[in-house]
Design a protein around this motif. Structure first.
Motif, PDB file in Angstrom:
ATOM      1  N   PRO A 152       5.282  27.169  48.503  1.00  0.00           N
ATOM      2  CA  PRO A 152       4.341  28.004  48.349  1.00  0.00           C
ATOM      3  C   PRO A 152       3.578  28.987  50.332  1.00  0.00           C
ATOM      4  CG  PRO A 152       3.528  27.504  47.074  1.00  0.00           C
ATOM      5  CD  PRO A 152       4.450  26.654  48.017  1.00  0.00           C
ATOM      6  N   GLU A 153       3.848  29.371  50.864  1.00  0.00           N
ATOM      7  CA  GLU A 153       3.627  30.456  52.506  1.00  0.00           C
ATOM      8  C   GLU A 153       2.357  29.920  51.908  1.00  0.00           C
ATOM      9  OE1 GLU A 153       5.555  33.300  54.162  1.00  0.00           O
ATOM     10  OE2 GLU A 153       8.019  32.500  53.467  1.00  0.00           O
ATOM     11  N   ASN A 154       1.515  30.495  50.903  1.00  0.00           N
ATOM     12  CA  ASN A 154       0.172  30.563  51.727  1.00  0.00           C
ATOM     13  C   ASN A 154      -0.546  29.627  50.226  1.00  0.00           C
ATOM     14  OD1 ASN A 154       0.239  32.836  53.519  1.00  0.00           O
ATOM     15  ND2 ASN A 154       1.153  34.315  51.221  1.00  0.00           N
ATOM     16  N   GLU A 155      -1.936  29.308  50.260  1.00  0.00           N
ATOM     17  CA  GLU A 155      -2.766  28.560  49.751  1.00  0.00           C
ATOM     18  C   GLU A 155      -2.724  29.812  48.251  1.00  0.00           C
ATOM     19  OE1 GLU A 155      -6.169  26.826  51.005  1.00  0.00           O
ATOM     20  OE2 GLU A 155      -5.171  26.413  53.051  1.00  0.00           O
ATOM     21  N   GLY A 156      -2.792  29.207  47.753  1.00  0.00           N
ATOM     22  CA  GLY A 156      -2.799  29.622  45.894  1.00  0.00           C
ATOM     23  C   GLY A 156      -2.295  28.831  45.393  1.00  0.00           C
ATOM     24  N   GLU A 157      -2.726  29.557  43.812  1.00  0.00           N
ATOM     25  CA  GLU A 157      -2.276  29.543  42.170  1.00  0.00           C
ATOM     26  C   GLU A 157      -0.993  30.021  42.486  1.00  0.00           C
ATOM     27  OE1 GLU A 157      -6.334  29.279  39.346  1.00  0.00           O
ATOM     28  OE2 GLU A 157      -4.953  31.270  39.686  1.00  0.00           O
ATOM     29  N   PHE A 177      -2.313  25.414  44.832  1.00  0.00           N
ATOM     30  CA  PHE A 177      -1.306  24.505  46.107  1.00  0.00           C
ATOM     31  C   PHE A 177      -2.082  24.685  47.713  1.00  0.00           C
ATOM     32  CE2 PHE A 177       1.919  24.388  49.925  1.00  0.00           C
ATOM     33  CZ  PHE A 177       1.850  22.977  49.489  1.00  0.00           C
ATOM     34  N   ASP A 178      -3.015  23.490  48.175  1.00  0.00           N
ATOM     35  CA  ASP A 178      -3.304  23.756  49.462  1.00  0.00           C
ATOM     36  C   ASP A 178      -2.667  24.311  50.420  1.00  0.00           C
ATOM     37  OD1 ASP A 178      -2.584  21.062  50.395  1.00  0.00           O
ATOM     38  OD2 ASP A 178      -4.648  20.586  49.662  1.00  0.00           O
ATOM     39  N   GLY A 179      -1.428  24.107  50.486  1.00  0.00           N
ATOM     40  CA  GLY A 179      -0.410  24.137  51.978  1.00  0.00           C
ATOM     41  C   GLY A 179      -0.211  22.531  52.376  1.00  0.00           C
ATOM     42  N   ARG A 180      -0.947  21.525  51.894  1.00  0.00           N
ATOM     43  CA  ARG A 180       0.421  19.988  51.728  1.00  0.00           C
ATOM     44  C   ARG A 180      -0.150  19.265  50.036  1.00  0.00           C
ATOM     45  NH1 ARG A 180      -3.722  16.219  52.481  1.00  0.00           N
ATOM     46  NH2 ARG A 180      -5.060  17.706  51.565  1.00  0.00           N
ATOM     47  N   TRP A 236       8.291  25.533  41.173  1.00  0.00           N
ATOM     48  CA  TRP A 236       7.522  25.975  40.868  1.00  0.00           C
ATOM     49  C   TRP A 236       7.324  27.844  41.290  1.00  0.00           C
ATOM     50  CZ3 TRP A 236       6.244  29.692  45.091  1.00  0.00           C
ATOM     51  CH2 TRP A 236       7.159  29.885  46.510  1.00  0.00           C
ATOM     52  N   THR A 237       7.014  28.283  40.271  1.00  0.00           N
ATOM     53  CA  THR A 237       7.185  29.849  40.845  1.00  0.00           C
ATOM     54  C   THR A 237       5.732  30.738  40.592  1.00  0.00           C
ATOM     55  OG1 THR A 237       8.080  31.813  40.150  1.00  0.00           O
ATOM     56  CG2 THR A 237       6.446  30.646  38.303  1.00  0.00           C
ATOM     57  N   LYS A 238       5.573  32.020  41.520  1.00  0.00           N
ATOM     58  CA  LYS A 238       4.393  32.497  41.403  1.00  0.00           C
ATOM     59  C   LYS A 238       4.021  33.664  39.569  1.00  0.00           C
ATOM     60  CE  LYS A 238       5.562  35.151  45.817  1.00  0.00           C
ATOM     61  NZ  LYS A 238       5.394  36.603  46.683  1.00  0.00           N
ATOM     62  N   LEU A 239       3.185  33.411  40.604  1.00  0.00           N
ATOM     63  CA  LEU A 239       2.177  33.992  38.495  1.00  0.00           C
ATOM     64  C   LEU A 239       2.345  35.604  38.526  1.00  0.00           C
ATOM     65  CD1 LEU A 239      -1.124  31.761  38.613  1.00  0.00           C
ATOM     66  CD2 LEU A 239       0.852  31.598  36.987  1.00  0.00           C
TER      67      LEU A 239
END
Length: 79
Positions: free
Chosen positions: A30-35, A51-54, A69-72
């Motif tokens: 993911p490009e941005n932090e988040g669920e 995902f915290d970017g790392r 992974w996939t977006k919610l």
């Protein structure tokens, strides 16, 4: 014979996930932090992870075995 069936079932499951918009962690994160909704091939489970970017994890627990992974989806509209 059972091992072959399991491999075929696993391959079909992975193909189905990829066709449904799942992204392999080997290809992109993911490009941005988040669920995100995540898949763990090691125990064939799906969970929401942050995902915290790392790294993937939740509540300070790192989950290194995330493979896809996939977006919610958006939350439902409530009236």
């Amino acid at each position: 014979m059972t091992e072959t069936l399991n491999n075929q079932e696993t391959s079909h499951a992975l193909y189905t996930m990829l066709a449904a918009g799942w992204v392999s962690c080997e290809n992109s994160l993911p490009e941005n932090e988040g669920e995100s909704l995540t898949y763990n091939k090691a125990n064939d489970s799906m969970t929401v992870q942050y995902f915290d970017g790392r790294v993937w994890g939740y509540l300070a627990t790192v989950k290194p075995d995330v493979t896809h992974w996939t977006k919610l989806p958006p939350a439902p509209a409530c009236s």
